[in-house]
Structure formats: structure tokens, C-alpha cells
Design a protein around this motif. Structure first.
Motif, short mmCIF file in Angstrom:
data_model
loop_
_atom_site.label_atom_id
_atom_site.label_comp_id
_atom_site.label_asym_id
_atom_site.label_seq_id
_atom_site.Cartn_x
_atom_site.Cartn_y
_atom_site.Cartn_z
N GLN A 1 0.84 -1.22 0.00
CA GLN A 1 0.00 0.00 0.00
C GLN A 1 0.87 1.26 0.00
O GLN A 1 0.55 2.24 -0.67
CB GLN A 1 -0.91 0.00 1.25
CG GLN A 1 -2.05 -0.99 1.16
CD GLN A 1 -2.75 -1.20 2.50
OE1 GLN A 1 -2.12 -1.16 3.56
NE2 GLN A 1 -4.05 -1.42 2.45
N ARG B 1 1.03 3.96 -3.05
CA ARG B 1 0.67 5.37 -2.84
C ARG B 1 1.69 6.29 -3.52
O ARG B 1 1.32 7.26 -4.18
CB ARG B 1 0.62 5.63 -1.34
CG ARG B 1 -0.22 6.81 -1.00
CD ARG B 1 -0.35 7.03 0.48
NE ARG B 1 -0.32 8.45 0.72
CZ ARG B 1 0.72 9.10 1.20
NH1 ARG B 1 1.80 8.45 1.54
NH2 ARG B 1 0.67 10.41 1.36
N LYS C 1 0.96 8.53 -6.93
CA LYS C 1 1.03 9.97 -6.79
C LYS C 1 2.14 10.58 -7.66
O LYS C 1 1.94 11.56 -8.37
CB LYS C 1 1.29 10.30 -5.32
CG LYS C 1 0.91 11.69 -4.95
CD LYS C 1 0.78 11.83 -3.44
CE LYS C 1 0.89 13.29 -3.07
NZ LYS C 1 1.60 13.56 -1.87
#
Ligand SMILES: Nc1ncnc2c1ncn2[C@@H]1O[C@H](COP(=O)(O)OP(=O)(O)OP(=O)(O)O)[C@@H](O)[C@H]1O
Ligand SMILES: [Mg+2]
Length: 320
Positions: A113, A117, A121
């Protein structure tokens, strides 16, 4: 024209209740493209402050940058606003591995995770591309069984594995300049060696530049082309590692080197703790130096090229 990475006349202080304290005063520090530079200094020398200054992450308003330039590929990072640093430099072209691995990883999210992320991004990836890139990154840092590591939480990994995940995240954006702040500080010696080898291999494979921060001069000798010794915020010796480490000229560097135990039977030696009056304007090492004379108390030595070739800030260096 400044080099690829070049710090010039950098002066940084902190506001405290007792007034301002200068913590960094660096005349010049140069790192070539694709080179590894080892910065060594004891606790409190200013190593982390230097790293944070480069990335524009100094705590405000406590920290004050008085003067200086930090040239990176033709641009002075100290002249960049927060917006530009965030959008174009920090975590993009310049990456950092922070000193404390546990503070970098979030304990409540899995490794997968946390990597997802960042790549979503920073690189705008989605869906299957995220999973593919995450696996690639863990394989790049030579984590065995990358697939199952993605599903683990940070506490399920060893210190060395966590540090590898952090390196993967730091380099996920394709940075060309890596600042590694004591990346092996809390690791066992054998694990340390693996992490150092990994950073050395990545540096070669990816062709990146590395500012490698250490509190142990022995680590720097292993894979840094050039090395600098930081003492009380000042660079006291700087040049090719083999000269700085094998033919040290500054009394402080010599003490650091003699403190490395050569074999197991030899006990760790400590730097001299002779207390002399605190230097006012002179050499910061004055109060601990066995060679100090009155000039060292009166005047600040500047970095000058020594007879062996490296730069040394010491009036006594050539008199030994
Ligand atoms: N937020 C702050 N406010 C005031 N002083 C600070 C702050 N951060 C750092 N300093 C001071 O700046 C000096 C340099 O600190 P720095 O953290 O850079 O040391 P370091 O060389 O990284 O040491 P270590 O090896 O322990 O990590 C220290 O004297 C420290 O007390
Ligand atoms: Mg530090």
C-alpha cells in the motif's frame, strides 16, 4: 560555473532561547555526477541539518539559512520556492533515505500500500501498472519473495528488509541524486554490509550520485570516491577517500581513524577530551586538539590543499 552539485559558503543556524547557534558553515563541497561522496561526523556535527537544507526541509522558523548556494545541475536550490522544490526536485530528482527507518514507514499500512501510494502519486500509474512497478522496485532492492513482502506490514520485516523497502520507495521516482542519512545506523554489522553493497550496486547500475552520511569513517572507505569530515558544522578535511582516510592530515580525522579497532582484541579508543578554553573565533576543534597553538584559538583555519592533495582546514596539518 559551479559543478553538478556544489555547496558554496553555506551558513545555517538555529534560533534558541539563548540566541542563535550556528550549526553549519561550509565553504565548499562538490559532488560530481554519478559519484558517491561520504560525509562523516560525530553526533551533532550537522550531517542531518545539511541533508535537510539541501531538500528545503529545515524546520521553520527555528532554522535560518544565512547565506550560501546549493547548486544542483545549474540551479541554486536555495533560491527555489517551496512549490518548485516540491513539484520538481524533492522526491523527484533528489531522494532521501532518512536516519530512522521506522519513522519513514507507516506501521498501519502494508508495504504494498505504501509503495502503491508513492507510485500512483508521483508517476500517475494506475491498476495493474502499479502492482507491476511495485514488484519491480522490491526486486531492484533484492528483496527475496517480493510478492509476499508487498502484503506485509513494516513490523513483520527485519531492520534490513525495512531499510530495503525504504530505499525502493526513495528511488521509485527515478531520482538521480540520493541522500542516504546513516542508512545502516541501527543495523547489525552483517546486515549493514548488505545494505552498503546494495547502495553501491544501485549507484553503479542507475548511475546516480550519492551523498552518503555516516558516523563511522570505516563505512565511507568502502565505496565512496570522495569523503569529507564534518566537525561542529565545518568541513575540516575533504578530498579523495583514500587520501582522507589513509593519509589523514587533520588531527580530528586522525583521531577518528585511530578509533577504528583494527582487530577484535583492540579496544575502542576515544577522542581526546582534554578541556581547554572554548574557542571563540578560532578552530572548532581547538579545545580537543593535542596540536593546538595560539593561532588555532585566534583564527579560523580555511580549507586549503595539503601536500598530499586533499583539502584540510588546520594550521598544524603540515607541521606534523
Ligand atoms: N530543530 C532544531 N532546533 C535547534 N537545534 C537543532 C535542531 N535540529 C538540529 N539542531 C542542532 O543542530 C546540530 C546538528 O544536528 P544534526 O541533527 O544535523 O546532527 P547529526 O550530525 O545529524 O547527528 P547524528 O549523528 O546524531 O544524527 C545539533 O547541535 C543539534 O542540536
Ligand atoms: Mg543525523
Amino acid at each position: 560555473m559551479p559543478g553538478y552539485f556544489e555547496i558554496q559558503n553555506l551558513s545555517v543556524g538555529f534560533r534558541t532561547f539563548e540566541g542563535e547557534r550556528r550549526v553549519l558553515d561550509i565553504e565548499r563541497l562538490v559532488i560530481g555526477r554519478g559519484e558517491t561522496y561520504g560525509l562523516v561526523g560525530e553526533s551533532g556535527a550537522g550531517k542531518t541539518v545539511l541533508a535537510l537544507t539541501i531538500l528545503g526541509l529545515l524546520p521553520k522558523p527555528a532554522a535560518v539559512v544565512h547565506s550560501g548556494s546549493i547548486w544542483f545541475d545549474g540551479q541554486d536550490l536555495l533560491q527555489k520556492g517551496e512549490k518548485e522544490l516540491y513539484a520538481r526536485y524533492r522526491g523527484k530528482r533528489l531522494a532521501m533515505i532518512f536516519q530512522d527507518p521506522m519513522s519513514t514507514l507507516n506501521p498501519v499500512f502494508t508495504v504494498g500500500q505504501q509503495i502503491a501510494r508513492v507510485v500512483e502519486k508521483q508517476q500517475g500509474l494506475r491498476g495493474a501498472a502499479v502492482a507491476k512497478r511495485s514488484l519491480e522496485l522490491l526486486e531492484m532492492v533484492k528483496l527475496p519473495d517480493a510478492q509476499s513482502t508487498l502484503k506485509k506490514y513494516p513490523h513483520e520485516l527485519s531492520g534490513g528488509q525495512r531499510q530495503r523497502v525504504i530505499i525502493a520507495i526513495a528511488l521509485s521516482c527515478g531520482a538521480e541524486f540520493l541522500i542516504a542519512d546513516e542508512p545502516t545506523r541501527n543495523l547489525d554489522v552483517t546486515i549493514q554490509a548488505g545494505i552498503l553493497k546494495l547502495i553501491g550496486d544501485l549507484q553503479k547500475d542507475l548511475g546516480i550520485s550519492v551523498l552518503f552520511i555516516a558516523n563511522n569513517v570505516g563505512l565511507v572507505n568502502v565505496f565512496c570516491k570522495n569523503a569529507g569530515i564534518l566537525y561542529h558544522g565545518k568541513l575540516v578535511e575533504d578530498g579523495p577517500s583514500e587520501l582522507v582516510i589513509r593519509a589523514a592530515k587533520h588531527p580530528y580525522t586522525q583521531t577518528l581513524i585511530s578509533a577504528i579497532p583494527r582487530d577484535k582484541s583492540e579496544k575502542l579508543k576515544f577522542a581526546s577530551t582534554v578541556i581547554k578554553p572554548e574557542a571563540q573565533r578560532g578552530c572548532p576543534y581547538y579545545s580537543r586538539c593535542n596540536l593546538a597553538e595560539s593561532i588555532c584559538f585566534d583564527r579560523m583555519p580555511m580549507l586549503e590543499t595539503s601536500s598530499s592533495g586533499q583539502k584540510v582546514a588546520c594550521f598544524m596539518a603540515e607541521k606534523q
